[in-house]
Motif scaffolding. Structure first.
Motif, PDB file in Angstrom:
ATOM      1  N   ALA A 170     -12.743   0.939   8.457  1.00  0.00           N
ATOM      2  CA  ALA A 170     -11.666   0.154   7.852  1.00  0.00           C
ATOM      3  C   ALA A 170     -11.915  -0.031   6.357  1.00  0.00           C
ATOM      4  CB  ALA A 170     -11.561  -1.203   8.533  1.00  0.00           C
ATOM      5  N   VAL A 171     -10.852   0.165   5.565  1.00  0.00           N
ATOM      6  CA  VAL A 171     -10.930   0.007   4.115  1.00  0.00           C
ATOM      7  C   VAL A 171      -9.656  -0.647   3.619  1.00  0.00           C
ATOM      8  CG1 VAL A 171     -12.445   2.001   3.715  1.00  0.00           C
ATOM      9  CG2 VAL A 171      -9.962   2.319   3.763  1.00  0.00           C
ATOM     10  N   ASP A 196      -9.062  -8.732   4.055  1.00  0.00           N
ATOM     11  CA  ASP A 196      -9.238  -9.558   5.247  1.00  0.00           C
ATOM     12  C   ASP A 196      -8.735  -8.833   6.490  1.00  0.00           C
ATOM     13  OD1 ASP A 196      -6.761  -9.927   3.929  1.00  0.00           O
ATOM     14  OD2 ASP A 196      -6.348 -11.753   5.049  1.00  0.00           O
ATOM     15  N   ALA A 197      -7.665  -8.043   6.351  1.00  0.00           N
ATOM     16  CA  ALA A 197      -7.160  -7.278   7.489  1.00  0.00           C
ATOM     17  C   ALA A 197      -8.144  -6.175   7.879  1.00  0.00           C
ATOM     18  CB  ALA A 197      -5.798  -6.677   7.150  1.00  0.00           C
ATOM     19  N   ALA A 198      -8.777  -5.551   6.885  1.00  0.00           N
ATOM     20  CA  ALA A 198      -9.780  -4.527   7.173  1.00  0.00           C
ATOM     21  C   ALA A 198     -10.970  -5.139   7.908  1.00  0.00           C
ATOM     22  CB  ALA A 198     -10.238  -3.867   5.878  1.00  0.00           C
ATOM     23  N   THR A 199     -11.372  -6.322   7.488  1.00  0.00           N
ATOM     24  CA  THR A 199     -12.479  -7.010   8.148  1.00  0.00           C
ATOM     25  C   THR A 199     -12.110  -7.384   9.578  1.00  0.00           C
ATOM     26  OG1 THR A 199     -13.242  -7.891   6.029  1.00  0.00           O
ATOM     27  CG2 THR A 199     -14.019  -9.006   8.020  1.00  0.00           C
ATOM     28  N   GLN A 213     -11.225  -2.777  16.521  1.00  0.00           N
ATOM     29  CA  GLN A 213     -10.315  -1.684  16.200  1.00  0.00           C
ATOM     30  C   GLN A 213     -10.970  -0.631  15.316  1.00  0.00           C
ATOM     31  OE1 GLN A 213      -7.248  -3.939  14.341  1.00  0.00           O
ATOM     32  NE2 GLN A 213      -6.409  -4.769  16.246  1.00  0.00           N
ATOM     33  N   ALA A 214     -12.043  -1.007  14.644  1.00  0.00           N
ATOM     34  CA  ALA A 214     -12.785  -0.089  13.781  1.00  0.00           C
ATOM     35  C   ALA A 214     -14.271  -0.250  14.061  1.00  0.00           C
ATOM     36  CB  ALA A 214     -12.492  -0.386  12.309  1.00  0.00           C
ATOM     37  N   ASP A 215     -15.013   0.821  13.813  1.00  0.00           N
ATOM     38  CA  ASP A 215     -16.457   0.788  14.025  1.00  0.00           C
ATOM     39  C   ASP A 215     -17.186   0.097  12.886  1.00  0.00           C
ATOM     40  OD1 ASP A 215     -16.684   2.522  16.492  1.00  0.00           O
ATOM     41  OD2 ASP A 215     -15.664   3.925  15.145  1.00  0.00           O
ATOM     42  N   ALA A 216     -16.604   0.167  11.686  1.00  0.00           N
ATOM     43  CA  ALA A 216     -17.252  -0.404  10.509  1.00  0.00           C
ATOM     44  C   ALA A 216     -16.206  -0.636   9.432  1.00  0.00           C
ATOM     45  CB  ALA A 216     -18.346   0.540   9.996  1.00  0.00           C
ATOM     46  N   LEU A 217     -16.607  -1.376   8.406  1.00  0.00           N
ATOM     47  CA  LEU A 217     -15.780  -1.528   7.210  1.00  0.00           C
ATOM     48  C   LEU A 217     -16.615  -1.106   6.013  1.00  0.00           C
ATOM     49  CD1 LEU A 217     -16.595  -4.215   5.250  1.00  0.00           C
ATOM     50  CD2 LEU A 217     -15.862  -5.412   7.317  1.00  0.00           C
ATOM     51  N   SER A 218     -15.934  -0.703   4.977  1.00  0.00           N
ATOM     52  CA  SER A 218     -16.589  -0.372   3.718  1.00  0.00           C
ATOM     53  C   SER A 218     -15.894  -1.137   2.606  1.00  0.00           C
ATOM     54  CB  SER A 218     -16.522   1.136   3.442  1.00  0.00           C
ATOM     55  OG  SER A 218     -17.171   1.456   2.233  1.00  0.00           O
ATOM     56  N   ALA A 219     -16.686  -1.876   1.804  1.00  0.00           N
ATOM     57  CA  ALA A 219     -16.142  -2.679   0.713  1.00  0.00           C
ATOM     58  C   ALA A 219     -17.221  -2.865  -0.344  1.00  0.00           C
ATOM     59  CB  ALA A 219     -15.652  -4.038   1.233  1.00  0.00           C
TER      60      ALA A 219
END
Length: 299
Positions: free
Chosen positions: A167-168, A203-206, A213-219
């Protein structure tokens, strides 16, 4: 990075954290005025005298911001901009004897508002890149890396993420450069691509990671660390920060405001006000000692 770039909704109002369920609706830009009440920062008449005539006459700075990126910039419990970059903006304005109008907008609308003359500059965790320098100039004030996070107990390696969903926030560096480059390396090696899940707000990506819904986020590293700290143990760091790069204030190309902002940020660094703001928010690791212009093109 914000080329850029968890609690309940009620907790957002209390501490400015990212929501676990639902996300902040930031699809409609709205103006938010704020006096430059930076504690202890005094006007510098010499710097103020160098301001462009139109800004002197207006008595304020119009600053584009996407306030969905805590702890850098977010909404406080009254809906007003908050965060360490908000405080730094107020300090810049105070040094120049001006007020601030925070023009709240989606991240990808800020640079067009600057080049179109609507905003004087932006303050929204913009990573300075040579590609962006073709559109705007940058006054550099901070450095940040990229950091991934995953659900607690789920091991994710950013260097071995082929086939995962990441998620990004849309239009951030993580979205446009970092994750696509990692995905290409996967496919070039005959492995499954990384599926980048793009969201309008951080915040939606987190939320996507928290909700599975996602394995990870990148920020950006300060944003990821803050999200982890506010997640009630639901998120964990996935490796360390990497690809450290400068943040910058985007300003219209060749604007007379650019050197004034550079000198003002440098003055805040030199008098200690800058360091106090970063220390207060726990983000001093990215502090700089020199405010440069267009650091990305200088290598």
């Amino acid at each position: 990075m914000r080329i850029r770039s968890v609690a309940t909704v009620a907790a957002i109002a209390a501490v400015g954290a990212l929501a676990l369920s639902g996300c902040v609706d930031n699809s409609t830009p709205a103006d938010s005025s704020s006096p430059s009440s930076a504690s202890g920062v005094k006007k510098d008449d010499t710097l103020a005298g160098q301001l462009p005539a139109d800004i002197k006459k207006a008595g304020k700075l119009t600053v584009g911001m996407d306030n969905t990126y805590p702890p850098n910039e977010y909404k406080d419990d009254s809906g007003q901009p908050a965060g360490w970059e908000v405080e730094l903006t107020n300090a810049i304005a105070a040094k120049l004897g001006l007020k601030v109008d925070f023009a709240i907008a989606k991240f990808d609308n800020i640079i067009p508002s600057i080049t179109g003359g609507k905003d004087d500059f932006g303050m929204s965790s913009f990573t300075d890149t040579t590609e962006r320098e073709k559109q705007v100039d940058f006054v550099n004030y901070y450095t940040a890396g990229i950091m991934w996070a995953s659900a607690k107990g789920k091991t994710v390696d950013p260097d071995n993420a082929c086939g995962l969903k990441v998620a990004v926030q849309a239009t951030t560096y993580e979205d446009t450069d970092e994750v696509p480059a990692k995905s290409k390396a996967c496919t070039d090696a005959g492995k499954p691509a990384i599926q980048g899940l793009r969201f309008d707000t951080q915040d939606a990506a987190t939320n996507a990671v928290v909700l599975g819904q996602a394995d990870a986020l990148s920020a950006d590293s300060p944003v990821t660390l803050y999200a982890i700290s506010k997640s009630s143990g639901k998120l964990q760091a996935a490796g360390k920060a990497f690809e450290v790069a400068p943040y910058g204030l985007p300003v219209k190309k060749d604007s007379k405001l650019t050197p004034v902002l550079q000198k003002t940020v440098q003055a805040l660094i030199d008098d200690g006000a800058y360091g106090k703001i970063l220390d207060k928010w726990g983000v001093a690791d990215g502090a700089v000692t020199t405010a440069e212009i267009n650091a990305a093109s200088k290598g």
